[in-house]
Design a protein around this motif. Structure first.
Motif, short mmCIF file in Angstrom:
data_model
loop_
_atom_site.label_atom_id
_atom_site.label_comp_id
_atom_site.label_asym_id
_atom_site.label_seq_id
_atom_site.Cartn_x
_atom_site.Cartn_y
_atom_site.Cartn_z
N ILE A 210 0.83 -1.26 -0.02
CA ILE A 210 0.08 -0.17 0.18
C ILE A 210 0.84 1.36 0.13
CG2 ILE A 210 -1.60 1.25 1.33
CD1 ILE A 210 -2.84 -1.30 2.17
N VAL A 211 1.71 1.35 0.76
CA VAL A 211 2.87 2.35 0.72
C VAL A 211 3.62 2.66 -0.71
CG1 VAL A 211 4.84 3.33 1.65
CG2 VAL A 211 3.45 2.08 3.11
N HIS A 212 3.82 1.55 -1.25
CA HIS A 212 4.36 1.60 -2.35
C HIS A 212 3.29 2.13 -3.52
CE1 HIS A 212 6.90 1.01 -6.06
NE2 HIS A 212 6.10 0.11 -6.46
N ILE A 213 2.23 1.78 -3.53
CA ILE A 213 0.97 2.37 -4.60
C ILE A 213 0.71 3.85 -4.09
CG2 ILE A 213 -1.24 2.27 -4.90
CD1 ILE A 213 -1.05 -1.03 -4.39
N LEU A 214 0.86 4.16 -2.75
CA LEU A 214 0.40 5.61 -2.41
C LEU A 214 1.65 6.37 -2.89
CD1 LEU A 214 -0.72 5.29 1.32
CD2 LEU A 214 -2.00 5.71 -0.81
N ARG A 215 3.06 6.09 -2.97
CA ARG A 215 3.90 6.83 -3.45
C ARG A 215 3.88 6.90 -4.85
NH1 ARG A 215 8.50 4.74 0.91
NH2 ARG A 215 8.01 6.18 2.52
N LEU A 216 3.44 5.88 -5.54
CA LEU A 216 3.45 5.85 -7.11
C LEU A 216 2.19 6.96 -7.37
CD1 LEU A 216 3.98 2.24 -8.18
CD2 LEU A 216 5.45 4.22 -8.50
N ASP A 217 1.47 6.70 -6.64
CA ASP A 217 0.02 7.55 -7.04
C ASP A 217 0.30 9.40 -6.70
OD1 ASP A 217 -2.93 8.01 -7.59
OD2 ASP A 217 -2.75 8.94 -5.45
N ASP A 218 1.03 9.41 -5.71
CA ASP A 218 1.42 10.64 -5.42
C ASP A 218 2.60 11.40 -6.36
OD1 ASP A 218 1.85 13.18 -3.68
OD2 ASP A 218 4.07 12.38 -3.68
N GLN A 219 3.35 10.49 -7.06
CA GLN A 219 4.40 10.83 -8.13
C GLN A 219 3.49 11.12 -9.23
OE1 GLN A 219 7.27 7.86 -8.81
NE2 GLN A 219 8.02 9.03 -10.54
N GLY A 220 2.36 10.18 -9.56
CA GLY A 220 1.63 10.54 -10.91
C GLY A 220 0.85 11.77 -10.79
N LYS A 221 0.35 12.28 -9.64
CA LYS A 221 -0.32 13.45 -9.26
C LYS A 221 0.60 14.78 -9.57
CE LYS A 221 -3.98 11.85 -6.39
NZ LYS A 221 -4.46 11.69 -4.85
N ARG A 222 1.79 14.50 -9.19
CA ARG A 222 2.82 15.63 -9.39
C ARG A 222 2.98 16.01 -10.68
NH1 ARG A 222 5.51 16.95 -4.65
NH2 ARG A 222 5.05 15.86 -2.49
N GLU A 223 3.18 14.76 -11.53
CA GLU A 223 3.63 14.76 -12.77
C GLU A 223 2.36 15.43 -13.72
OE1 GLU A 223 4.76 11.11 -14.22
OE2 GLU A 223 6.64 11.00 -13.21
N LEU A 224 1.14 14.96 -13.24
CA LEU A 224 0.01 15.70 -14.06
C LEU A 224 -0.13 17.08 -13.42
CD1 LEU A 224 -2.36 15.05 -15.55
CD2 LEU A 224 -3.66 14.46 -13.35
#
Length: 291
Positions: A210-224
């Protein structure tokens, strides 16, 4: 005008009575089911309207309901004063603008608090995972990890642990908080805890995923956010430009707008322009928020 002001005050009093009645019916034990029961609701003041509490929870905003009620009362009083000072149509438009501004401000604050909560959540779950590796129980791991967090996440975890102390299971407490704040990340944690309680397995490995997914999601939001920066700036300029043009025109030639306001057709045009401006700002804000 006096009749209008009296009728508005009577409508406000009727609304308060209706909200109070809904609050009493909502706290009745016979009306509550196991799926919707929240033990924290029984500790709220009986004078706090449930609709205000749900509104703030839906925004993810940790704010006293009394502040929202006070803001609504102040805006209603200003509306009555404006109804005596100017025409009713202009006072109504100003009232709608005040309500919309208050809603957008509260929503912006709630979005900021949700963002802060999600930013602190991966580090918190890492601490929980490390404590689980030392052999403590899941509930104690979450409780002990609360010592090193602060801000919106700390408040949310305190509410979760209060629910646990009042009789709910840990996954049920996370589920209540997820439904109240509209955070799917907390619902994922609730599902993981529920599966672990029913079927066993390594909850530590699930939390790490879950931590890995949350960090990937945050990275995607920053790029968007970086890619859509120009769109958001354009929406901001389009929202401010008409207001700035009206302010500039009024400062250079105020008599022009005053004469237009005195004319019946000109007044209709100004009211329609104001309504379209409010609708346009709201539409642009919704479009930018969905990105």
């Amino acid at each position: 005008m006096i009749l209008i002001g009296a009728s508005l005050l009577m409508c406000m009093a009727g609304l308060v009575l209706v909200l109070a009645g809904k609050q009493e019916s909502a706290t009745a034990p016979a009306a509550e089911t196991e799926d919707t029961f929240d033990p924290l609701a029984s500790r709220r003041s009986r004078w706090t309207p449930e609709i205000i509490v749900k509104y703030l929870n839906g925004l993810g905003l940790n704010l006293a309901p009394a502040i929202v009620i006070a803001a609504l009362v102040i805006e209603s009083v200003l509306f009555v004063i404006l109804a005596f000072a100017v025409e009713l149509s202009l006072a109504f438009l100003a009232y709608v603008a005040m309500l919309l501004t208050t809603h957008l401000t509260l929503q912006a604050l709630g979005t900021r608090q949700k963002r802060m909560l999600l930013l602190a959540l991966p580090s918190f779950l890492n601490q929980v995972s490390r404590r689980l590796s030392s052999g403590v129980s899941v509930e104690h791991a979450f409780t002990d990890s609360m010592e090193n967090i602060e801000g919106p996440l700390e408040l949310a975890m305190r509410r979760i642990m209060q629910r646990v102390g009042l009789g709910l299971e840990l996954h049920q407490a996370f589920e209540r908080e997820a439904r109240a704040n509209g955070l799917k990340e907390l619902l994922i944690i609730s599902t993981a805890l529920h599966i672990n309680e029913q079927f066993g397995g390594s909850i530590r490995a699930v939390l790490d995923d879950i931590v890995h997914i949350l960090r990937l999601d945050d990275q995607g939001k920053r790029e968007l956010s970086a890619q859509t920066g120009e769109t958001r700036i354009t929406a901001l300029v389009l929202s401010i430009l008409p207001i700035a043009m009206i302010a500039l025109l009024f400062s250079m030639n105020p008599e022009f707008l005053l004469q237009m306001w005195r004319d019946s057709f000109g007044k209709q045009l100004l009211v329609a322009a104001f309504a379209m401006q409010v609708l346009g700002v709201f539409s642009l804000w919704r479009l930018v928020r969905s990105i």
